[in-house]
Design a protein around this motif. Structure first.
Motif, PDB file in Angstrom:
ATOM      1  N   ARG A  15      39.799  42.337  33.242  1.00 17.29           N
ATOM      2  CA  ARG A  15      39.851  43.724  32.796  1.00 17.29           C
ATOM      3  C   ARG A  15      41.253  44.271  33.050  1.00 17.29           C
ATOM      4  O   ARG A  15      41.990  43.757  33.909  1.00 17.29           O
ATOM      5  N   LEU A  16      41.599  45.322  32.307  1.00 19.98           N
ATOM      6  CA  LEU A  16      42.891  45.984  32.486  1.00 19.98           C
ATOM      7  C   LEU A  16      42.744  47.295  33.241  1.00 19.98           C
ATOM      8  O   LEU A  16      43.645  47.686  33.985  1.00 19.98           O
ATOM      9  N   SER A  17      41.632  47.990  33.053  1.00 21.03           N
ATOM     10  CA  SER A  17      41.402  49.221  33.814  1.00 21.03           C
ATOM     11  C   SER A  17      40.812  48.878  35.170  1.00 21.03           C
ATOM     12  O   SER A  17      40.153  47.848  35.326  1.00 21.03           O
ATOM     13  N   ASP A  18      41.064  49.758  36.128  1.00 18.62           N
ATOM     14  CA  ASP A  18      40.492  49.568  37.460  1.00 18.62           C
ATOM     15  C   ASP A  18      40.773  48.170  37.994  1.00 18.62           C
ATOM     16  O   ASP A  18      39.903  47.516  38.566  1.00 18.62           O
ATOM     17  N   ASN A  19      41.995  47.705  37.778  1.00 13.31           N
ATOM     18  CA  ASN A  19      42.416  46.374  38.240  1.00 13.31           C
ATOM     19  C   ASN A  19      43.597  46.559  39.183  1.00 13.31           C
ATOM     20  O   ASN A  19      44.744  46.717  38.732  1.00 13.31           O
ATOM     21  N   PRO A  20      43.362  46.560  40.495  1.00 12.44           N
ATOM     22  CA  PRO A  20      44.427  46.888  41.445  1.00 12.44           C
ATOM     23  C   PRO A  20      45.652  45.988  41.341  1.00 12.44           C
ATOM     24  O   PRO A  20      46.789  46.474  41.447  1.00 12.44           O
ATOM     25  N   ALA A  21      45.452  44.679  41.151  1.00 17.01           N
ATOM     26  CA  ALA A  21      46.603  43.774  41.075  1.00 17.01           C
ATOM     27  C   ALA A  21      47.427  44.045  39.821  1.00 17.01           C
ATOM     28  O   ALA A  21      48.665  44.090  39.868  1.00 17.01           O
ATOM     29  N   PHE A  22      46.756  44.213  38.686  1.00 16.54           N
ATOM     30  CA  PHE A  22      47.479  44.484  37.439  1.00 16.54           C
ATOM     31  C   PHE A  22      48.197  45.822  37.523  1.00 16.54           C
ATOM     32  O   PHE A  22      49.361  45.950  37.105  1.00 16.54           O
ATOM     33  N   VAL A  93      54.255  37.653  42.848  1.00 18.56           N
ATOM     34  CA  VAL A  93      52.990  37.221  42.256  1.00 18.56           C
ATOM     35  C   VAL A  93      51.905  38.177  42.762  1.00 18.56           C
ATOM     36  O   VAL A  93      51.810  38.435  43.965  1.00 18.56           O
ATOM     37  N   PHE A  94      51.113  38.681  41.840  1.00 13.35           N
ATOM     38  CA  PHE A  94      50.034  39.616  42.156  1.00 13.35           C
ATOM     39  C   PHE A  94      48.703  38.984  41.779  1.00 13.35           C
ATOM     40  O   PHE A  94      48.584  38.331  40.739  1.00 13.35           O
ATOM     41  N   TRP A  95      47.681  39.185  42.626  1.00 16.60           N
ATOM     42  CA  TRP A  95      46.339  38.733  42.281  1.00 16.60           C
ATOM     43  C   TRP A  95      45.303  39.541  43.055  1.00 16.60           C
ATOM     44  O   TRP A  95      45.632  40.194  44.051  1.00 16.60           O
ATOM     45  N   ASN A  96      44.081  39.489  42.562  1.00 14.06           N
ATOM     46  CA  ASN A  96      42.950  40.078  43.280  1.00 14.06           C
ATOM     47  C   ASN A  96      42.237  38.993  44.066  1.00 14.06           C
ATOM     48  O   ASN A  96      42.119  37.854  43.609  1.00 14.06           O
ATOM     49  N   ARG A  97      41.764  39.335  45.232  1.00 14.31           N
ATOM     50  CA  ARG A  97      41.267  38.346  46.177  1.00 14.31           C
ATOM     51  C   ARG A  97      39.947  37.722  45.763  1.00 14.31           C
ATOM     52  O   ARG A  97      39.106  38.364  45.140  1.00 14.31           O
ATOM     53  N   ARG A  98      39.784  36.469  46.162  1.00 16.46           N
ATOM     54  CA  ARG A  98      38.507  35.764  46.041  1.00 16.46           C
ATOM     55  C   ARG A  98      37.905  35.662  47.432  1.00 16.46           C
ATOM     56  O   ARG A  98      38.624  35.613  48.428  1.00 16.46           O
ATOM     57  N   TYR A  99      36.559  35.561  47.476  1.00 11.84           N
ATOM     58  CA  TYR A  99      35.896  35.566  48.774  1.00 11.84           C
ATOM     59  C   TYR A  99      34.993  34.361  49.000  1.00 11.84           C
ATOM     60  O   TYR A  99      34.420  34.226  50.088  1.00 11.84           O
TER      61      TYR A  99
END
Length: 461
Positions: A15-22, A93-99
């Protein structure tokens, strides 16, 4: 000199909205290079692979409308990312975390190596309301009871707030001679070969952020009916958002925000809380998919019966509600939650087959499979896990059918050979003399219940 780019590494956040890393990558002021890596070490099940293929294409379309693109690579994430950084001269480099345990460890290693090489590595919470390690008891231990977990989590604001879609991102281009080379859409290799399954998935779903937001808006318009209709599989009573949450087309923060504004039922947010609880449990019990969390069940005398297991998988147990659910799963990659519970109970308790067989089957068949919810839900049904339903609670598939599909509409949709039966007889066709082409029950409910209870009592004695 042109500023070095920032790499936005998409994973399970399409997604592009509500995407902290993007959002952070765009705000960094660097031109953004958007990538995705097909890493076979993290290959999902068949239905989820189809969804992933569609998710990649949908995200690429969304980026294309803003002048960008999603560049897709294949290989080890660690190796591929390092090569792209070197080739492009990326400074961040930006990414959202995996758990999930493997993903969490891999991200720590990748982040440390990037920082060692002088590359800024920034990761963000985005997939959950609260990171798994952040909700703990007063003594600092993980919660083992959902109600206590959710009271704490609900009272605590999420780490992030709802973010708008960046309006005018500046994108970086990929060098023409980039090594590794990108993977063309026709070479993703994700789509299942079975044409019947492919047709069912395509007719049932439209993956992507736009569809997720539209579904959620539709759900909110009818939210007042949620608690009344949610347990009836023939009604449009649920949101059907689970695969969209699984692939990050929509974030749980959006659900939280709607609940805070009074637009989303609290019961619905509580269901999202159960998903949060599953990730909290997985963080404490990384082998949850393979080990009984209650060790006394290690001695359970599970039956090894390939024929019964196949009948369950294929929706020919002779119990209409169970068969309807298993056929819905095969065709759509999804199953109504009430029917999931009945079908899981039937496998584990009526057939006395190890819950891990069901967990593996659902892993392959579900579009919304994730490594936390699936095993925890199976252990809940089997009575082997944390805060699980007692083993002696055995769902009667006929009574469940009569209560939650009273006119047989759901059964008629997925078990058409029973369509000619009356509303009364469709739940137990053998009582009406049976129907040609539909199997007799593979087990008797009363006998199966007694067998399951005897096994459990012997285990407990």
């Amino acid at each position: 000199m042109e500023q070095s780019p920032a790499i936005m590494w998409f994973r399970e956040d399409f997604r592009l909205s509500d995407n902290p890393a993007f959002d952070a990558a765009v705000r960094s002021g660097r031109p953004v290079l958007c990538i995705f890596i097909l890493d076979e070490a993290r290959s999902p099940g068949t239905a989820a692979r189809w969804w992933l293929d569609e998710a990649i294409r949908a995200l690429n379309g969304s980026l294309g409308r803003k002048g960008g693109a999603l560049h897709v690579f294949r290989g080890s994430s660690e190796n591929i990312l390092g090569k792209i950084v070197r080739k492009t001269g990326a400074g961040a480099v930006f990414w959202n975390r995996r758990y999930d345990p493997a993903g969490f460890r891999a991200d720590e290693i990748i982040g440390a190596r990037l920082e060692k090489d002088g590359i800024t590595a920034l990761s963000f919470p985005a997939a959950l309301l609260h990171e798994p390690h952040s909700i703990r008891t007063g003594s600092g231990t993980p919660y083992k009871v959902f109600s206590a977990f959710w009271r704490t989590a609900r009272a605590k604001s999420p780490f992030i707030s709802l973010l708008p879609e960046p309006e005018a991102p500046v994108f970086a281009s990929l060098p023409a001679d980039c090594d590794p080379a990108t993977v063309a859409p026709e070479d993703y290799g994700l789509v299942p070969e079975q044409s019947d399954r492919l047709a069912g998935l395509q007719e049932s779903w439209t993956p992507g952020e736009d569809e997720a937001l539209e579904l959620f808006a539709d759900f909110l318009r009818n939210a007042a009916e949620y608690e009344r209709n949610r347990d009836f599989p023939s009604r449009a009573g649920t949101s059907r958002l689970s695969p969209y949450l699984r692939f990050g087309h929509i974030s749980p923060i959006r659900l939280w925000d709607a609940a805070e504004r009074g637009e989303c039922p609290e019961k619905f947010l509580t269901e999202a809380g159960w998903r949060e609880f599953a990730w909290s449990v997985l963080s404490a019990e990384p082998d949850m998919a393979t080990r009984n969390l209650r060790p006394e069940f290690d001695a359970m005398p599970w039956r090894d019966d390939p024929e019964d297991l196949a009948a369950w998988r294929e929706g020919r147990t002779g119990y209409p509600l169970v068969d309807a659910g298993m056929r819905e799963l095969r065709h759509t990659g999804w199953m109504h939650n009430r029917v999931r519970m009945v079908s899981a109970s039937f496998l584990v308790k009526h057939l006395l087959i190890d819950w891990r067989e069901g967990e593996r089957w659902f892993t392959n068949m579900l579009t919304d499979h994730d490594p936390a919810s699936n095993p925890m839900n199976w252990q809940w049904s089997a009575g082997t896990g944390i805060d699980a339903a007692p083993y002696f609670r055995i769902m009667n598939p006929v009574l469940q059918s009569r209560k939650f599909d009273p006119d047989g509409s759901y059964i008629r949709q997925w078990v058409p050979e029973l369509a000619g039966l009356s509303d009364r007889d469709i739940h137990a066709p053998w009582e009406a003399g049976g129907v040609k082409g539909y199997p007799a029950p593979i087990t008797d409910h009363r006998a199966a219940r007694e067998r399951a209870l005897a096994a459990w009592k012997n285990l407990s004695s």
